[in-house]
Write a protein that holds these residues in place. Structure first.
Motif, short mmCIF file in Angstrom:
data_model
loop_
_atom_site.label_atom_id
_atom_site.label_comp_id
_atom_site.label_asym_id
_atom_site.label_seq_id
_atom_site.Cartn_x
_atom_site.Cartn_y
_atom_site.Cartn_z
N GLU A 1 -25.09 -13.51 16.05
CA GLU A 1 -25.21 -14.87 16.60
C GLU A 1 -25.80 -15.85 15.60
N LYS A 2 -25.97 -15.39 14.36
CA LYS A 2 -26.70 -16.24 13.42
C LYS A 2 -25.83 -16.77 12.29
N ALA A 3 -24.85 -15.96 11.88
CA ALA A 3 -24.10 -16.35 10.67
C ALA A 3 -22.61 -16.10 10.81
N ALA B 1 -22.55 -21.04 7.50
CA ALA B 1 -21.35 -20.91 6.65
C ALA B 1 -21.77 -21.54 5.32
N LEU B 2 -22.35 -20.71 4.48
CA LEU B 2 -22.98 -21.22 3.25
C LEU B 2 -22.28 -20.67 2.01
N GLY B 3 -22.26 -21.46 0.96
CA GLY B 3 -21.69 -20.99 -0.30
C GLY B 3 -20.28 -20.44 -0.08
N VAL C 1 -20.73 -16.54 7.58
CA VAL C 1 -20.91 -15.83 6.32
C VAL C 1 -21.93 -16.63 5.52
N ALA C 2 -23.05 -15.98 5.11
CA ALA C 2 -24.12 -16.72 4.40
C ALA C 2 -23.90 -16.78 2.90
N GLY C 3 -22.67 -16.53 2.46
CA GLY C 3 -22.37 -16.73 1.04
C GLY C 3 -21.95 -15.47 0.34
N ALA C 4 -21.73 -15.61 -0.96
CA ALA C 4 -21.51 -14.43 -1.79
C ALA C 4 -22.82 -13.65 -1.77
N ASP C 5 -22.73 -12.36 -2.00
CA ASP C 5 -23.94 -11.53 -1.97
C ASP C 5 -24.77 -11.80 -3.22
N ILE C 6 -25.94 -12.42 -3.02
CA ILE C 6 -26.75 -12.87 -4.17
C ILE C 6 -27.25 -11.68 -4.99
N SER C 7 -27.38 -10.52 -4.36
CA SER C 7 -27.85 -9.35 -5.13
C SER C 7 -26.80 -8.93 -6.16
N PRO D 1 -24.07 -7.95 9.67
CA PRO D 1 -25.03 -8.89 10.26
C PRO D 1 -26.42 -8.79 9.65
N GLU D 2 -26.79 -7.60 9.16
CA GLU D 2 -28.14 -7.44 8.58
C GLU D 2 -28.27 -8.24 7.30
N LYS D 3 -27.16 -8.60 6.67
CA LYS D 3 -27.17 -9.44 5.46
C LYS D 3 -26.49 -10.78 5.76
N LEU D 4 -26.53 -11.18 7.00
CA LEU D 4 -25.91 -12.42 7.46
C LEU D 4 -24.45 -12.52 7.00
N ASN D 5 -23.79 -11.37 6.97
CA ASN D 5 -22.36 -11.28 6.65
C ASN D 5 -22.02 -11.77 5.24
N ALA D 6 -23.00 -11.66 4.33
CA ALA D 6 -22.76 -12.07 2.93
C ALA D 6 -21.61 -11.24 2.35
N LEU D 7 -20.82 -11.91 1.51
CA LEU D 7 -19.62 -11.28 0.96
C LEU D 7 -19.95 -10.52 -0.32
N GLN E 1 -23.19 -25.91 0.73
CA GLN E 1 -22.92 -25.32 -0.59
C GLN E 1 -24.26 -25.33 -1.34
N PRO E 2 -25.11 -24.34 -1.05
CA PRO E 2 -26.46 -24.37 -1.64
C PRO E 2 -26.55 -23.73 -3.03
N GLU E 3 -25.41 -23.52 -3.68
CA GLU E 3 -25.42 -22.82 -4.98
C GLU E 3 -26.35 -23.46 -5.99
N1 COA Z 1 -26.64 -12.66 -0.21
C1 COA Z 1 -27.33 -11.53 0.00
N2 COA Z 1 -28.16 -11.37 1.02
C2 COA Z 1 -28.31 -12.39 1.89
C3 COA Z 1 -27.60 -13.60 1.74
C4 COA Z 1 -26.75 -13.72 0.63
N3 COA Z 1 -26.01 -14.82 0.42
N4 COA Z 1 -27.97 -14.43 2.73
C5 COA Z 1 -28.84 -13.76 3.50
N5 COA Z 1 -29.05 -12.53 2.98
C6 COA Z 1 -29.92 -11.46 3.50
C7 COA Z 1 -31.39 -11.75 3.20
O1 COA Z 1 -31.71 -11.34 1.90
C8 COA Z 1 -32.05 -10.88 4.27
O2 COA Z 1 -31.98 -9.54 3.86
P1 COA Z 1 -33.31 -8.59 3.96
O3 COA Z 1 -33.62 -8.59 5.44
O4 COA Z 1 -32.85 -7.28 3.45
O5 COA Z 1 -34.37 -9.26 3.16
C9 COA Z 1 -31.10 -11.03 5.45
O6 COA Z 1 -29.85 -11.43 4.91
C10 COA Z 1 -31.54 -12.07 6.46
O7 COA Z 1 -31.71 -13.30 5.77
P2 COA Z 1 -33.06 -14.18 5.81
O8 COA Z 1 -33.13 -15.00 4.57
O9 COA Z 1 -34.23 -13.29 6.10
O10 COA Z 1 -32.78 -15.06 7.10
P3 COA Z 1 -33.39 -16.52 7.39
O11 COA Z 1 -33.04 -16.82 8.81
O12 COA Z 1 -34.82 -16.59 7.00
O13 COA Z 1 -32.59 -17.53 6.42
C11 COA Z 1 -30.61 -18.41 5.36
C12 COA Z 1 -31.21 -17.72 6.60
C13 COA Z 1 -29.09 -18.40 5.52
C14 COA Z 1 -31.10 -19.85 5.28
C15 COA Z 1 -31.02 -17.63 4.10
O14 COA Z 1 -30.72 -16.26 4.28
C16 COA Z 1 -30.33 -18.09 2.84
O15 COA Z 1 -30.69 -19.11 2.29
N6 COA Z 1 -29.34 -17.30 2.36
C17 COA Z 1 -28.65 -17.57 1.12
C18 COA Z 1 -27.65 -18.67 1.29
C19 COA Z 1 -27.01 -19.00 -0.05
O16 COA Z 1 -27.62 -19.44 -0.98
N7 COA Z 1 -25.68 -18.75 -0.11
C20 COA Z 1 -24.91 -19.03 -1.28
C21 COA Z 1 -24.83 -17.84 -2.15
S1 COA Z 1 -23.84 -18.17 -3.57
#
Ligand code: COA
Length: 260
Positions: free
Chosen positions: A59-61, A108-110, A63-69, A22-28, A132-134
């Motif tokens: 309660e927020k996500a 449910a992004l990316g 899965v917010a996508g693949a892990d961008i890091s 949840p701390e990474k919005l469940n990024a994969l 699909q915000p890629e």
């Molecule tokens: N990969 C890695 N980390 C992610 C992530 C992702 N896809 N999406 C969210 N996170 C992390 C953030 O970096 C943050 O980590 P931190 O607290 O260590 O900085 C944490 O999750 C919370 O996200 P945050 O951006 O602070 O929440 P928000 O409510 O301001 O915004 C989103 C929510 C979903 C709009 C935003 O996180 C976002 O745009 N995420 C990326 C979505 C994306 O592009 N997905 C496709 C990837 S291919």
């Protein structure tokens, strides 16, 4: 099953898989993808499980996508492997012999949108947002999004969402046919469990073959699809539940299915 980034619960013939970062919005990240594959492989081979729910922690996500890091440093060859790995795992989920319900409880992004698209049924909470915000990262969807979104909603709508990176809110997703139902967040899991348990109580072999016949729609021309349907229909008559279901109807009693 003990995982670092997943929770898996089982009961009433239903498995609930929760992506739990949840701390990474469940990024994969890669580790979570590996765990997802392992969990779905075990579920596929567990005869007690007749239906699956996948959801996200918090309660927020969803899965917010693949892990961008992890994306940030990819070379082209590594990126191809990265995409193919996700595609294979999502395709495994799509071809699972048990129905998979995505309970989409937020973003449910990316890769998260693509994971939901690989599921057989999507239920969404009112706060769900698909997308699909890629393109905003200078990449394109890589886990099947260009293919499955296009088949689920119409081509030009899918193209617009992929080119603009605009989010799709829950009610729009419902209008587009992307989700089957929208519920308040507090009711989402109850409704998902009700649906999963309802399907899990049906004759499991017939559910499995119906799923297989319907999945072929995406891959076979209609004449071959009908041949395939007839062959699978024929197979159902070899099951104990076929004898039980038809006998129970004729004897005016409730069937007692054994899923054999
Ligand atoms: N990969 C890695 N980390 C992610 C992530 C992702 N896809 N999406 C969210 N996170 C992390 C953030 O970096 C943050 O980590 P931190 O607290 O260590 O900085 C944490 O999750 C919370 O996200 P945050 O951006 O602070 O929440 P928000 O409510 O301001 O915004 C989103 C929510 C979903 C709009 C935003 O996180 C976002 O745009 N995420 C990326 C979505 C994306 O592009 N997905 C496709 C990837 S291919």
């Amino acid at each position: 099953m003990n995982y670092k980034n997943l929770l898996v619960e089982m009961g009433n013939n239903v498995a609930i898989v929760t992506v739990n970062r949840p701390e990474k919005l469940n990024a994969l990240n890669n580790e979570t993808l590996n765990e997802l594959y392992d969990a779905f492989l075990s579920i596929e081979h567990n005869a007690e499980i007749h239906a699956v729910i996948i959801t996200g922690s918090g309660e927020k996500a969803f899965v917010a996508g693949a892990d961008i890091s992890e994306l940030n440093q990819l070379s082209p060859l590594a990126a191809k492997d990265f995409a193919e790995k996700g595609q294979k795992i999502f395709s495994f989920i799509e071809h699972l012999s048990k129905p998979v319900i995505a309970a989409v409880n937020g973003f449910a992004l990316g890769g998260g949108c693509e994971l939901s698209l690989a599921c057989h049924i999507r239920l969404a909470s009112e706060n769900a947002k698909f997308g699909q915000p890629e393109i905003n990262l200078g990449i394109i969807p890589g886990y099947g999004g260009t293919q499955r979104l296009t088949r689920l909603i119409n081509f030009s709508k899918a193209l617009e969402y992929i080119l603009t990176a605009d989010f799709i809110d829950a009610n729009t997703a419902l209008q587009l046919g992307l989700v089957n139902h929208v519920y308040p967040l507090t009711e989402l899991m109850t409704k998902a469990k009700e649906l999963a348990e309802k399907i899990a109580a049906k004759p499991a072999q017939a559910v499995r073959l119906a799923l297989k016949a319907m999945q072929s729609v995406k891959e076979l021309p209609q004449s071959q699809g009908e041949f395939f349907e007839a062959s699978l229909f024929a197979l159902t008559t070899g099951t104990e539940d076929f004898k039980e279901g038809t006998s129970a109807f004729l004897q005016k009693r409730k069937p007692d299915f054994t899923h054999k």
